[in-house]
Design a protein around this motif. Structure first.
Motif, short mmCIF file in Angstrom:
data_model
loop_
_atom_site.label_atom_id
_atom_site.label_comp_id
_atom_site.label_asym_id
_atom_site.label_seq_id
_atom_site.Cartn_x
_atom_site.Cartn_y
_atom_site.Cartn_z
N PHE A 10 0.83 -1.20 0.00
CA PHE A 10 0.00 0.00 0.00
C PHE A 10 0.87 1.26 0.00
CE2 PHE A 10 -3.20 -2.80 2.39
CZ PHE A 10 -3.75 -3.26 1.22
N VAL A 11 1.96 1.24 0.77
CA VAL A 11 2.87 2.38 0.80
C VAL A 11 3.52 2.57 -0.57
CG1 VAL A 11 5.01 3.27 1.81
CG2 VAL A 11 3.29 2.20 3.28
N GLN A 12 4.00 1.47 -1.17
CA GLN A 12 4.62 1.55 -2.50
C GLN A 12 3.61 2.06 -3.52
OE1 GLN A 12 7.83 0.95 -3.27
NE2 GLN A 12 7.67 1.15 -5.48
N ALA A 13 2.37 1.58 -3.43
CA ALA A 13 1.33 2.04 -4.36
C ALA A 13 1.10 3.54 -4.20
CB ALA A 13 0.04 1.27 -4.13
N GLY A 14 1.12 4.02 -2.97
CA GLY A 14 0.93 5.46 -2.72
C GLY A 14 2.06 6.28 -3.30
N LEU A 15 3.29 5.86 -3.06
CA LEU A 15 4.45 6.59 -3.61
C LEU A 15 4.45 6.55 -5.13
CD1 LEU A 15 7.21 5.39 -1.12
CD2 LEU A 15 6.15 7.66 -1.23
N THR A 16 4.13 5.40 -5.68
CA THR A 16 4.09 5.27 -7.13
C THR A 16 2.96 6.10 -7.73
OG1 THR A 16 5.02 3.04 -6.95
CG2 THR A 16 4.00 3.60 -9.04
N THR A 17 1.86 6.23 -7.00
CA THR A 17 0.74 7.05 -7.48
C THR A 17 1.17 8.50 -7.65
OG1 THR A 17 -0.91 5.60 -6.47
CG2 THR A 17 -1.59 7.86 -6.94
N ILE A 18 1.95 9.01 -6.71
CA ILE A 18 2.41 10.40 -6.80
C ILE A 18 3.23 10.60 -8.08
CG2 ILE A 18 3.90 12.15 -5.74
CD1 ILE A 18 3.11 10.82 -3.00
N THR A 19 4.20 9.73 -8.31
CA THR A 19 5.05 9.90 -9.49
C THR A 19 4.26 9.63 -10.78
OG1 THR A 19 5.87 7.62 -9.38
CG2 THR A 19 7.15 9.30 -8.23
N THR A 20 3.33 8.70 -10.72
CA THR A 20 2.55 8.36 -11.91
C THR A 20 1.61 9.50 -12.29
OG1 THR A 20 2.70 6.03 -11.33
CG2 THR A 20 1.03 6.63 -12.95
N LEU A 21 1.00 10.13 -11.31
CA LEU A 21 0.15 11.29 -11.61
C LEU A 21 0.96 12.40 -12.26
CD1 LEU A 21 -2.13 11.47 -8.43
CD2 LEU A 21 -2.81 10.83 -10.76
N LEU A 22 2.16 12.63 -11.76
CA LEU A 22 3.03 13.64 -12.38
C LEU A 22 3.37 13.26 -13.81
CD1 LEU A 22 5.44 14.39 -9.38
CD2 LEU A 22 3.61 15.87 -10.27
N MET A 23 3.58 11.98 -14.04
CA MET A 23 3.88 11.53 -15.40
C MET A 23 2.69 11.70 -16.33
SD MET A 23 6.29 8.24 -14.57
CE MET A 23 6.46 7.76 -16.29
N TRP A 24 1.48 11.36 -15.84
CA TRP A 24 0.28 11.55 -16.67
C TRP A 24 0.10 13.02 -17.02
CZ3 TRP A 24 -1.72 8.09 -19.57
CH2 TRP A 24 -1.82 6.77 -19.18
N VAL A 25 0.32 13.90 -16.03
CA VAL A 25 0.20 15.34 -16.29
C VAL A 25 1.23 15.76 -17.33
CG1 VAL A 25 0.56 17.62 -15.24
CG2 VAL A 25 -0.82 15.92 -14.05
N GLY A 26 2.46 15.27 -17.20
CA GLY A 26 3.50 15.59 -18.17
C GLY A 26 3.17 15.09 -19.57
N ASP A 33 2.09 14.81 -28.15
CA ASP A 33 3.28 14.18 -28.75
C ASP A 33 3.85 13.17 -27.76
OD1 ASP A 33 3.06 15.69 -31.03
OD2 ASP A 33 4.43 17.25 -30.31
N PHE A 34 3.23 11.99 -27.71
CA PHE A 34 3.67 10.98 -26.76
C PHE A 34 4.86 10.23 -27.30
CE2 PHE A 34 -1.07 10.87 -25.84
CZ PHE A 34 -0.97 11.63 -24.69
N GLU A 35 5.90 10.12 -26.47
CA GLU A 35 7.01 9.25 -26.80
C GLU A 35 6.67 7.88 -26.23
OE1 GLU A 35 10.94 10.64 -26.01
OE2 GLU A 35 10.33 12.72 -26.30
N ALA A 36 7.17 6.85 -26.87
CA ALA A 36 6.76 5.49 -26.52
C ALA A 36 7.17 5.10 -25.10
CB ALA A 36 7.34 4.49 -27.52
N LEU A 37 8.44 5.27 -24.74
CA LEU A 37 8.89 4.79 -23.43
C LEU A 37 8.20 5.48 -22.27
CD1 LEU A 37 10.63 2.79 -21.91
CD2 LEU A 37 12.46 4.49 -21.93
N PRO A 38 8.09 6.82 -22.25
CA PRO A 38 7.37 7.43 -21.13
C PRO A 38 5.91 6.98 -21.04
CG PRO A 38 8.68 9.08 -22.26
CD PRO A 38 8.74 7.83 -23.09
N LEU A 39 5.27 6.80 -22.18
CA LEU A 39 3.88 6.34 -22.18
C LEU A 39 3.79 4.92 -21.64
CD1 LEU A 39 0.91 6.80 -22.85
CD2 LEU A 39 1.40 6.00 -25.18
#
Length: 136
Positions: A10-26, A33-39
């Motif tokens: 659950f802790v790992q999921a929470g930390l990963t959620t923060i970075t993943t939300l930032l990635m989705w926003v980015g 213009d989505f690049e393959a690897l970041p997507l």
């Protein structure tokens, strides 16, 4: 062990959620213009979050550890991918870029600690006994 593995998930999921939300926003801020690897990494991280949460719930309920192990293994694969991305980044001898590169590598390694512990705890004898006792 089973409870600790679930809590770490659950802790790992929470930390990963923060970075993943930032990635989705980015990704959406890039004008489409989505690049393959970041997507791919963003989608994989989203799947990892779901697997960790569902796997943690299943382990706490005494049902199965399969989703938890799959989620943690996916998280490790993502960490290795990030580690390689940072390690291969060109810094051209610029100190600031070298420091950022080293910081990225350290963060990738840091994010790999909990998934490794989750797998270790999930396959432990204590977790096996716990799951066996809950199935009766």
């Amino acid at each position: 062990m089973a409870t600790t593995a679930a809590v770490l998930a659950f802790v790992q999921a929470g930390l990963t959620t923060i970075t993943t939300l930032l990635m989705w926003v980015g990704l959406f801020g890039s004008g489409g213009d989505f690049e393959a690897l970041p997507l791919i990494l963003t989608i994989a991280q989203t799947i990892g979050i779901v697997l960790l949460i569902m796997g943690g719930v299943q382990v706490l309920g005494g049902k199965s550890r399969n989703l938890l192990i799959a989620g943690a293994a996916l998280e490790l694969a993502i960490c290795v991918t990030w580690l390689l991305q940072f390690a291969m980044a060109e810094s051209e001898g610029i100190d600031l870029l070298e420091d950022l590169k080293a910081g990225g590598i350290a963060i990738a390694i840091g994010f790999a600690v909990m998934p490794a512990l989750i797998i270790f705890m999930s396959v432990s004898r204590q977790t096996s006994e716990y799951l066996r006792s809950r199935r009766r």
